[in-house]
Design a protein around this motif. Structure first.
Motif, PDB file in Angstrom:
ATOM      1  N   LEU A 178       0.938  -1.345   0.153  1.00 40.83           N
ATOM      2  CA  LEU A 178       0.481  -0.206  -0.107  1.00 40.83           C
ATOM      3  C   LEU A 178       0.761   1.193  -0.176  1.00 40.83           C
ATOM      4  CD1 LEU A 178      -2.477  -1.152   2.740  1.00 40.83           C
ATOM      5  CD2 LEU A 178      -3.200  -0.757   0.190  1.00 40.83           C
ATOM      6  N   THR A 179       2.101   1.361   1.095  1.00 35.57           N
ATOM      7  CA  THR A 179       2.763   3.023   1.054  1.00 35.57           C
ATOM      8  C   THR A 179       3.471   2.885  -0.571  1.00 35.57           C
ATOM      9  OG1 THR A 179       3.400   2.071   3.143  1.00 35.57           O
ATOM     10  CG2 THR A 179       4.537   3.365   2.136  1.00 35.57           C
ATOM     11  N   ALA A 180       4.148   1.100  -0.770  1.00 32.41           N
ATOM     12  CA  ALA A 180       4.505   1.312  -2.568  1.00 32.41           C
ATOM     13  C   ALA A 180       3.974   1.401  -3.437  1.00 32.41           C
ATOM     14  CB  ALA A 180       5.148   0.507  -2.804  1.00 32.41           C
ATOM     15  N   GLN A 181       2.587   1.656  -3.742  1.00 30.83           N
ATOM     16  CA  GLN A 181       1.826   2.252  -4.850  1.00 30.83           C
ATOM     17  C   GLN A 181       1.144   3.499  -4.184  1.00 30.83           C
ATOM     18  OE1 GLN A 181      -1.152  -0.447  -6.303  1.00 30.83           O
ATOM     19  NE2 GLN A 181       0.370  -2.056  -5.648  1.00 30.83           N
ATOM     20  N   GLU A 182       1.122   3.919  -3.174  1.00 29.25           N
ATOM     21  CA  GLU A 182       0.782   5.346  -2.619  1.00 29.25           C
ATOM     22  C   GLU A 182      -0.453   5.509  -2.917  1.00 29.25           C
ATOM     23  OE1 GLU A 182       2.274   8.856  -5.503  1.00 29.25           O
ATOM     24  OE2 GLU A 182       3.887   8.720  -3.607  1.00 29.25           O
ATOM     25  N   ILE A 183      -0.993   4.510  -1.606  1.00 31.97           N
ATOM     26  CA  ILE A 183      -2.508   4.512  -1.256  1.00 31.97           C
ATOM     27  C   ILE A 183      -3.121   4.086  -0.218  1.00 31.97           C
ATOM     28  CG2 ILE A 183      -4.358   2.485  -1.435  1.00 31.97           C
ATOM     29  CD1 ILE A 183      -3.264   1.003  -3.665  1.00 31.97           C
ATOM     30  N   GLU A 184      -4.144   5.176  -0.218  1.00 30.39           N
ATOM     31  CA  GLU A 184      -4.341   5.484   1.311  1.00 30.39           C
ATOM     32  C   GLU A 184      -5.199   4.389   1.304  1.00 30.39           C
ATOM     33  OE1 GLU A 184      -7.973   9.404   3.314  1.00 30.39           O
ATOM     34  OE2 GLU A 184      -7.234   9.310   1.088  1.00 30.39           O
ATOM     35  N   VAL A 185      -5.835   4.509   2.954  1.00 30.41           N
ATOM     36  CA  VAL A 185      -6.052   3.287   3.898  1.00 30.41           C
ATOM     37  C   VAL A 185      -6.552   4.198   4.856  1.00 30.41           C
ATOM     38  CG1 VAL A 185      -5.320   1.484   4.692  1.00 30.41           C
ATOM     39  CG2 VAL A 185      -4.420   2.149   3.182  1.00 30.41           C
ATOM     40  N   VAL A 186      -7.796   3.909   5.184  1.00 35.60           N
ATOM     41  CA  VAL A 186      -8.893   4.221   5.763  1.00 35.60           C
ATOM     42  C   VAL A 186      -8.946   3.159   6.369  1.00 35.60           C
ATOM     43  CG1 VAL A 186     -11.431   5.410   6.479  1.00 35.60           C
ATOM     44  CG2 VAL A 186      -9.904   5.820   4.091  1.00 35.60           C
ATOM     45  N   ILE A 187      -8.934   2.831   7.664  1.00 32.20           N
ATOM     46  CA  ILE A 187      -9.674   1.996   8.413  1.00 32.20           C
ATOM     47  C   ILE A 187     -10.578   1.649   9.693  1.00 32.20           C
ATOM     48  CG2 ILE A 187      -8.202  -0.155  10.113  1.00 32.20           C
ATOM     49  CD1 ILE A 187      -5.530   0.487   9.281  1.00 32.20           C
ATOM     50  N   GLN A 217      -5.050  -4.532  -6.398  1.00 32.59           N
ATOM     51  CA  GLN A 217      -4.357  -4.915  -7.911  1.00 32.59           C
ATOM     52  C   GLN A 217      -5.717  -4.342  -8.888  1.00 32.59           C
ATOM     53  OE1 GLN A 217      -4.254  -8.729  -8.446  1.00 32.59           O
ATOM     54  NE2 GLN A 217      -3.507  -8.137 -10.820  1.00 32.59           N
ATOM     55  N   TYR A 218      -7.254  -4.360  -8.732  1.00 35.17           N
ATOM     56  CA  TYR A 218      -7.813  -3.619  -9.974  1.00 35.17           C
ATOM     57  C   TYR A 218      -8.613  -2.642  -9.264  1.00 35.17           C
ATOM     58  CZ  TYR A 218      -6.864  -8.698 -10.719  1.00 35.17           C
ATOM     59  OH  TYR A 218      -6.117  -9.914 -11.311  1.00 35.17           O
ATOM     60  N   GLY A 219      -8.426  -1.529  -7.369  1.00 39.23           N
ATOM     61  CA  GLY A 219      -9.357  -0.660  -7.114  1.00 39.23           C
ATOM     62  C   GLY A 219      -7.716   0.413  -7.415  1.00 39.23           C
ATOM     63  N   SER A 220      -6.625   0.326  -7.714  1.00 40.62           N
ATOM     64  CA  SER A 220      -5.736   0.593  -7.120  1.00 40.62           C
ATOM     65  C   SER A 220      -5.622   2.317  -7.678  1.00 40.62           C
ATOM     66  CB  SER A 220      -4.571  -0.081  -6.859  1.00 40.62           C
ATOM     67  OG  SER A 220      -3.838  -0.027  -8.461  1.00 40.62           O
ATOM     68  N   ASP A 221      -6.528   2.627  -8.535  1.00 44.65           N
ATOM     69  CA  ASP A 221      -6.162   4.011  -9.429  1.00 44.65           C
ATOM     70  C   ASP A 221      -7.359   4.807  -9.049  1.00 44.65           C
ATOM     71  OD1 ASP A 221      -8.306   1.879  -9.596  1.00 44.65           O
ATOM     72  OD2 ASP A 221      -9.268   2.624 -11.831  1.00 44.65           O
ATOM     73  N   GLY A 222      -8.302   4.574  -8.224  1.00 41.75           N
ATOM     74  CA  GLY A 222      -8.722   5.127  -7.077  1.00 41.75           C
ATOM     75  C   GLY A 222      -7.784   5.683  -6.207  1.00 41.75           C
ATOM     76  N   HIS A 223      -7.054   5.212  -6.110  1.00 46.80           N
ATOM     77  CA  HIS A 223      -5.806   5.386  -4.335  1.00 46.80           C
ATOM     78  C   HIS A 223      -6.348   5.501  -3.585  1.00 46.80           C
ATOM     79  CE1 HIS A 223      -3.792   6.489  -7.837  1.00 46.80           C
ATOM     80  NE2 HIS A 223      -4.350   6.995  -8.550  1.00 46.80           N
ATOM     81  N   ASP A 243     -12.845   0.028  -2.517  1.00 48.45           N
ATOM     82  CA  ASP A 243     -11.866   0.665  -3.370  1.00 48.45           C
ATOM     83  C   ASP A 243     -12.881   1.832  -4.179  1.00 48.45           C
ATOM     84  OD1 ASP A 243     -12.069  -0.177  -6.312  1.00 48.45           O
ATOM     85  OD2 ASP A 243     -11.754  -2.256  -4.455  1.00 48.45           O
ATOM     86  N   LYS A 244     -12.389   3.045  -4.521  1.00 46.30           N
ATOM     87  CA  LYS A 244     -12.953   4.107  -4.976  1.00 46.30           C
ATOM     88  C   LYS A 244     -12.328   3.768  -7.025  1.00 46.30           C
ATOM     89  CE  LYS A 244     -13.681   6.672  -1.375  1.00 46.30           C
ATOM     90  NZ  LYS A 244     -13.621   8.490  -1.359  1.00 46.30           N
ATOM     91  N   GLY A 245     -12.005   2.266  -7.099  1.00 42.84           N
ATOM     92  CA  GLY A 245     -11.777   2.525  -8.578  1.00 42.84           C
ATOM     93  C   GLY A 245     -12.705   2.198  -9.198  1.00 42.84           C
ATOM     94  N   LYS A 246     -12.520   1.665 -10.614  1.00 38.85           N
ATOM     95  CA  LYS A 246     -13.552   1.719 -12.224  1.00 38.85           C
ATOM     96  C   LYS A 246     -14.927   1.041 -11.724  1.00 38.85           C
ATOM     97  CE  LYS A 246      -9.568   2.521 -15.287  1.00 38.85           C
ATOM     98  NZ  LYS A 246      -9.288   1.883 -16.882  1.00 38.85           N
TER      99      LYS A 246
END
Length: 312
Positions: A178-187, A217-223, A243-246
């Protein structure tokens, strides 16, 4: 006396005539039912046996025959659907196996046929062969997992488990990715008290690992990726992975958990290939007495929800 005798004889004659008429009517009705039933079965139509009669027993027989026809139609439809599903499964698995195996064969042919390769170049190719071989192994393991789940050979021991702690451990396991792909995590996991549910710790790890991997893998475009644990009601603990992907189109949402169902949308590679991942996840949730569902608004939010039974 003669008059009385004549009346009796007439009444008996009328009774015989009535009985003969009733018998012939019954025979005609049975012949109609036989002819109609034969036509329905021979022509595989969706018709029912419709017959006006006052015979209570014949009515009951027709009712049961119509129930049998309905059952036969449903069984036949289910059989054909399963046959189509199996054919699609074999086609998809064949494709997914052929692709990496073709790549492996290509790398090996290069290694065998190119004498000018350096040791470093050979090592690089062998590493790629190893990676592709692992892909094939994972696919085959998924296939056998599904076979075991659907055959009933995979028994799961159910006990009370701490859903909160299991979810925390799983999301921490993805921290580096998650850190490497700069994905914000909401827990959103309650800290004040554990949320206990009936399930299996090992299988819940597998379920969460699959859902979180897919979301990355499939929703990371929403970050953004979210994980929530909450008391859904008095009987269930809820887990949301979102996630907030497509997202997933509405027409696919009711079918993505079906065995071997795949999407053609190139973004949704998760539901392409063999189509095994979500089916296995659903079977595992159901084995624990739970339920899984999805709600998706493309490019806004996609939420996979797992509900597990909890102690009252």
């Amino acid at each position: 006396m003669n008059i009385i005798g004549a009346i009796i004889i007439v009444m008996l004659l009328l009774l015989v005539v009535f009985q003969q008429h009733r018998y012939r009517q019954q025979q005609a009705n049975l012949l109609y039912a036989y002819t109609k039933l034969k036509a329905i079965t021979d022509q595989h139509t969706d018709e029912k046996l419709l017959l006006q009669t006052e015979d209570v027993h014949l009515k009951a027989l027709l009712t049961e025959m119509n129930r049998l026809l309905d059952h036969n139609r449903k069984t036949t439809a289910s059989y054909y659907q399963m046959e189509i599903s199996i054919r699609k499964m074999l086609s998809n698995i064949s494709h997914d196996l052929r692709t990496p195996l073709t790549v492996v064969l290509g790398y090996l042919e290069i290694i065998l046929n190119d004498p000018d390769l350096t040791r470093a170049e050979v090592d690089v190719l062998l590493a790629k062969v190893h990676h592709k071989t692992i892909e094939v192994l994972h696919l085959m393991n998924k296939f056998f997992d599904l076979v075991k789940l659907e055959s009933g050979d995979h028994e799961i021991e159910i006990s009370q488990i701490d859903v909160s702690e299991i979810c925390k451990a799983n999301i921490l396991g993805f921290y580096d990715i998650l850190t490497a792909q700069e994905i914000e995590v909401v827990i959103d996991i309650p800290e004040d008290q554990p949320l206990m549910a009936y399930g299996n710790e090992e299988e819940l790890h597998r379920i969460l690992n699959n859902l979180l991997s897919n979301a990355i893998q499939y929703g990371s475009d929403g970050h953004v990726l979210g994980l929530s644990v909450y008391r859904h009601n008095d009987q269930h603990i809820g887990i949301d992975v979102w996630d907030k992907g497509k997202g997933i189109g509405e027409k696919h949402q009711d079918r993505i958990f079906e065995r071997m169902y795949t999407l053609e949308d190139s973004r949704n590679r998760l539901y392409q290939g063999s189509g095994l991942g979500l089916t296995i996840t659903k079977r595992l949730v159901e084995k624990m007495g739970g339920d899984i569902s999805v709600i998706s608004k493309p490019d806004e939010k996609t939420v996979f929800t797992v509900l597990l039974k909890c102690h009252l």
